[in-house]
Design a protein around this motif. Structure first.
Motif, PDB file in Angstrom:
ATOM      1  N   ALA A   3     -27.632 -18.029 -39.453  1.00 44.30           N
ATOM      2  CA  ALA A   3     -28.708 -19.023 -39.395  1.00 44.30           C
ATOM      3  C   ALA A   3     -28.091 -20.398 -39.566  1.00 44.30           C
ATOM      4  O   ALA A   3     -27.312 -20.616 -40.494  1.00 44.30           O
ATOM      5  N   THR A   4     -28.435 -21.292 -38.663  1.00 44.06           N
ATOM      6  CA  THR A   4     -27.978 -22.677 -38.760  1.00 44.06           C
ATOM      7  C   THR A   4     -29.173 -23.537 -39.115  1.00 44.06           C
ATOM      8  O   THR A   4     -30.218 -23.456 -38.466  1.00 44.06           O
ATOM      9  N   ILE A   5     -29.009 -24.340 -40.162  1.00 44.13           N
ATOM     10  CA  ILE A   5     -30.080 -25.249 -40.587  1.00 44.13           C
ATOM     11  C   ILE A   5     -29.597 -26.679 -40.431  1.00 44.13           C
ATOM     12  O   ILE A   5     -28.505 -27.030 -40.868  1.00 44.13           O
ATOM     13  N   TRP A   6     -30.415 -27.483 -39.747  1.00 46.34           N
ATOM     14  CA  TRP A   6     -30.184 -28.930 -39.668  1.00 46.34           C
ATOM     15  C   TRP A   6     -30.937 -29.495 -40.866  1.00 46.34           C
ATOM     16  O   TRP A   6     -32.168 -29.531 -40.883  1.00 46.34           O
ATOM     17  N   HIS A   7     -30.173 -29.901 -41.861  1.00 42.44           N
ATOM     18  CA  HIS A   7     -30.642 -30.092 -43.233  1.00 42.44           C
ATOM     19  C   HIS A   7     -30.507 -31.535 -43.692  1.00 42.44           C
ATOM     20  O   HIS A   7     -29.556 -32.221 -43.351  1.00 42.44           O
ATOM     21  N   ASN A   8     -31.499 -31.959 -44.492  1.00 42.98           N
ATOM     22  CA  ASN A   8     -31.427 -33.231 -45.216  1.00 42.98           C
ATOM     23  C   ASN A   8     -31.596 -32.880 -46.694  1.00 42.98           C
ATOM     24  O   ASN A   8     -32.677 -32.500 -47.117  1.00 42.98           O
ATOM     25  N   PRO A   9     -30.513 -33.000 -47.493  1.00 44.38           N
ATOM     26  CA  PRO A   9     -30.588 -32.600 -48.898  1.00 44.38           C
ATOM     27  C   PRO A   9     -31.571 -33.428 -49.723  1.00 44.38           C
ATOM     28  O   PRO A   9     -31.968 -33.002 -50.803  1.00 44.38           O
ATOM     29  N   LYS A  10     -32.028 -34.564 -49.216  1.00 41.57           N
ATOM     30  CA  LYS A  10     -33.004 -35.384 -49.935  1.00 41.57           C
ATOM     31  C   LYS A  10     -34.445 -34.924 -49.689  1.00 41.57           C
ATOM     32  O   LYS A  10     -35.362 -35.418 -50.333  1.00 41.57           O
ATOM     33  N   CYS A  11     -34.633 -34.002 -48.757  1.00 44.29           N
ATOM     34  CA  CYS A  11     -35.971 -33.534 -48.367  1.00 44.29           C
ATOM     35  C   CYS A  11     -36.298 -32.235 -49.098  1.00 44.29           C
ATOM     36  O   CYS A  11     -35.562 -31.246 -48.980  1.00 44.29           O
ATOM     37  N   GLY A  12     -37.414 -32.228 -49.820  1.00 44.20           N
ATOM     38  CA  GLY A  12     -37.826 -31.044 -50.555  1.00 44.20           C
ATOM     39  C   GLY A  12     -38.067 -29.842 -49.662  1.00 44.20           C
ATOM     40  O   GLY A  12     -37.680 -28.721 -49.997  1.00 44.20           O
ATOM     41  N   THR A  13     -38.740 -30.043 -48.531  1.00 51.14           N
ATOM     42  CA  THR A  13     -39.002 -28.930 -47.615  1.00 51.14           C
ATOM     43  C   THR A  13     -37.698 -28.359 -47.076  1.00 51.14           C
ATOM     44  O   THR A  13     -37.541 -27.145 -46.967  1.00 51.14           O
ATOM     45  N   SER A  14     -36.754 -29.225 -46.775  1.00 52.92           N
ATOM     46  CA  SER A  14     -35.455 -28.785 -46.278  1.00 52.92           C
ATOM     47  C   SER A  14     -34.717 -27.986 -47.364  1.00 52.92           C
ATOM     48  O   SER A  14     -34.148 -26.930 -47.084  1.00 52.92           O
ATOM     49  N   ARG A  15     -34.758 -28.461 -48.591  1.00 47.02           N
ATOM     50  CA  ARG A  15     -34.112 -27.734 -49.700  1.00 47.02           C
ATOM     51  C   ARG A  15     -34.763 -26.371 -49.921  1.00 47.02           C
ATOM     52  O   ARG A  15     -34.075 -25.367 -50.144  1.00 47.02           O
ATOM     53  N   LYS A  16     -36.086 -26.303 -49.840  1.00 47.16           N
ATOM     54  CA  LYS A  16     -36.792 -25.029 -50.023  1.00 47.16           C
ATOM     55  C   LYS A  16     -36.466 -24.053 -48.897  1.00 47.16           C
ATOM     56  O   LYS A  16     -36.310 -22.849 -49.122  1.00 47.16           O
ATOM     57  N   THR A  17     -36.367 -24.562 -47.671  1.00 44.19           N
ATOM     58  CA  THR A  17     -36.007 -23.710 -46.534  1.00 44.19           C
ATOM     59  C   THR A  17     -34.599 -23.173 -46.703  1.00 44.19           C
ATOM     60  O   THR A  17     -34.348 -21.982 -46.484  1.00 44.19           O
ATOM     61  N   LEU A  18     -33.677 -24.026 -47.119  1.00 44.02           N
ATOM     62  CA  LEU A  18     -32.304 -23.594 -47.355  1.00 44.02           C
ATOM     63  C   LEU A  18     -32.261 -22.519 -48.439  1.00 44.02           C
ATOM     64  O   LEU A  18     -31.543 -21.522 -48.308  1.00 44.02           O
ATOM     65  N   ALA A  19     -33.051 -22.679 -49.485  1.00 45.66           N
ATOM     66  CA  ALA A  19     -33.094 -21.677 -50.556  1.00 45.66           C
ATOM     67  C   ALA A  19     -33.565 -20.327 -50.019  1.00 45.66           C
ATOM     68  O   ALA A  19     -33.006 -19.280 -50.380  1.00 45.66           O
ATOM     69  N   ILE A  20     -34.585 -20.326 -49.160  1.00 48.03           N
ATOM     70  CA  ILE A  20     -35.054 -19.072 -48.555  1.00 48.03           C
ATOM     71  C   ILE A  20     -33.920 -18.414 -47.775  1.00 48.03           C
ATOM     72  O   ILE A  20     -33.685 -17.203 -47.895  1.00 48.03           O
ATOM     73  N   LEU A  21     -33.216 -19.204 -46.984  1.00 47.72           N
ATOM     74  CA  LEU A  21     -32.105 -18.662 -46.201  1.00 47.72           C
ATOM     75  C   LEU A  21     -31.028 -18.082 -47.106  1.00 47.72           C
ATOM     76  O   LEU A  21     -30.531 -16.976 -46.869  1.00 47.72           O
ATOM     77  N   GLU A  22     -30.660 -18.817 -48.148  1.00 48.01           N
ATOM     78  CA  GLU A  22     -29.592 -18.369 -49.038  1.00 48.01           C
ATOM     79  C   GLU A  22     -29.986 -17.139 -49.848  1.00 48.01           C
ATOM     80  O   GLU A  22     -29.122 -16.343 -50.227  1.00 48.01           O
ATOM     81  N   GLU A  23     -31.272 -16.962 -50.107  1.00 48.52           N
ATOM     82  CA  GLU A  23     -31.752 -15.831 -50.902  1.00 48.52           C
ATOM     83  C   GLU A  23     -32.053 -14.593 -50.062  1.00 48.52           C
ATOM     84  O   GLU A  23     -32.348 -13.529 -50.624  1.00 48.52           O
ATOM     85  N   THR A  24     -31.964 -14.714 -48.743  1.00 47.77           N
ATOM     86  CA  THR A  24     -32.258 -13.582 -47.867  1.00 47.77           C
ATOM     87  C   THR A  24     -30.984 -12.779 -47.627  1.00 47.77           C
ATOM     88  O   THR A  24     -30.012 -13.308 -47.086  1.00 47.77           O
ATOM     89  N   PRO A  25     -30.988 -11.504 -48.042  1.00 44.86           N
ATOM     90  CA  PRO A  25     -29.793 -10.673 -47.847  1.00 44.86           C
ATOM     91  C   PRO A  25     -29.405 -10.575 -46.373  1.00 44.86           C
ATOM     92  O   PRO A  25     -30.265 -10.471 -45.500  1.00 44.86           O
ATOM     93  N   GLY A  26     -28.106 -10.628 -46.125  1.00 43.08           N
ATOM     94  CA  GLY A  26     -27.591 -10.469 -44.770  1.00 43.08           C
ATOM     95  C   GLY A  26     -27.611 -11.718 -43.910  1.00 43.08           C
ATOM     96  O   GLY A  26     -27.237 -11.662 -42.745  1.00 43.08           O
ATOM     97  N   VAL A  27     -28.027 -12.846 -44.472  1.00 47.89           N
ATOM     98  CA  VAL A  27     -28.065 -14.088 -43.702  1.00 47.89           C
ATOM     99  C   VAL A  27     -26.845 -14.938 -44.063  1.00 47.89           C
ATOM    100  O   VAL A  27     -26.607 -15.252 -45.224  1.00 47.89           O
TER     101      VAL A  27
END
Length: 114
Positions: A3-27
């Motif tokens: 999974a590739t995320i185009w991310h802005n670390p200052k954005c709460g929604t972006s941080r929450k999306t990244l957390a979902i990706l990182e917490e999903t096994p096999g991603v």
């Protein structure tokens, strides 16, 4: 799955999306801070096409001068060129997997492509 995320670390929604990706096994997550490494107009065109949306739908209005520049009513090429030149105009986060692309607002939309 990659999974590739185009991310802005200052954005709460972006941080929450990244957390979902990182917490999903096999991603396996690739993080691209798009403000530091902007996608090209061609890459943006491909992302929006794969997400089933127009560049105008991926345009960030809030906190930008997009409206003053007439971008919401501009043609695709003009919007994509503006986004590539000034990546703050890209609404975030965009996530791409083998199952497709989503603009993850709200962040739960990422689950559609995992």
């Amino acid at each position: 799955m990659k999974a590739t995320i185009w991310h802005n670390p200052k954005c709460g929604t972006s941080r929450k999306t990244l957390a979902i990706l990182e917490e999903t096994p096999g991603v396996e997550v690739e993080v691209i801070e798009y403000l530091k490494t902007p996608p090209s107009a061609d890459k943006l065109a491909q992302l929006y096409r794969d997400a089933g949306m127009t560049p105008q739908q991926g345009l960030r209005i809030r906190g930008t001068d997009a409206t003053e520049r007439g971008l919401p009513d501009a043609d695709d090429a003009t919007v994509l060129a503006a986004m590539a030149a000034d990546p703050i105009l890209v609404e975030r986060p965009l996530v791409e997997t083998g199952k497709g692309v989503r603009l993850c607002r709200p962040q739960e939309r990422v689950l559609e492509i995992l």
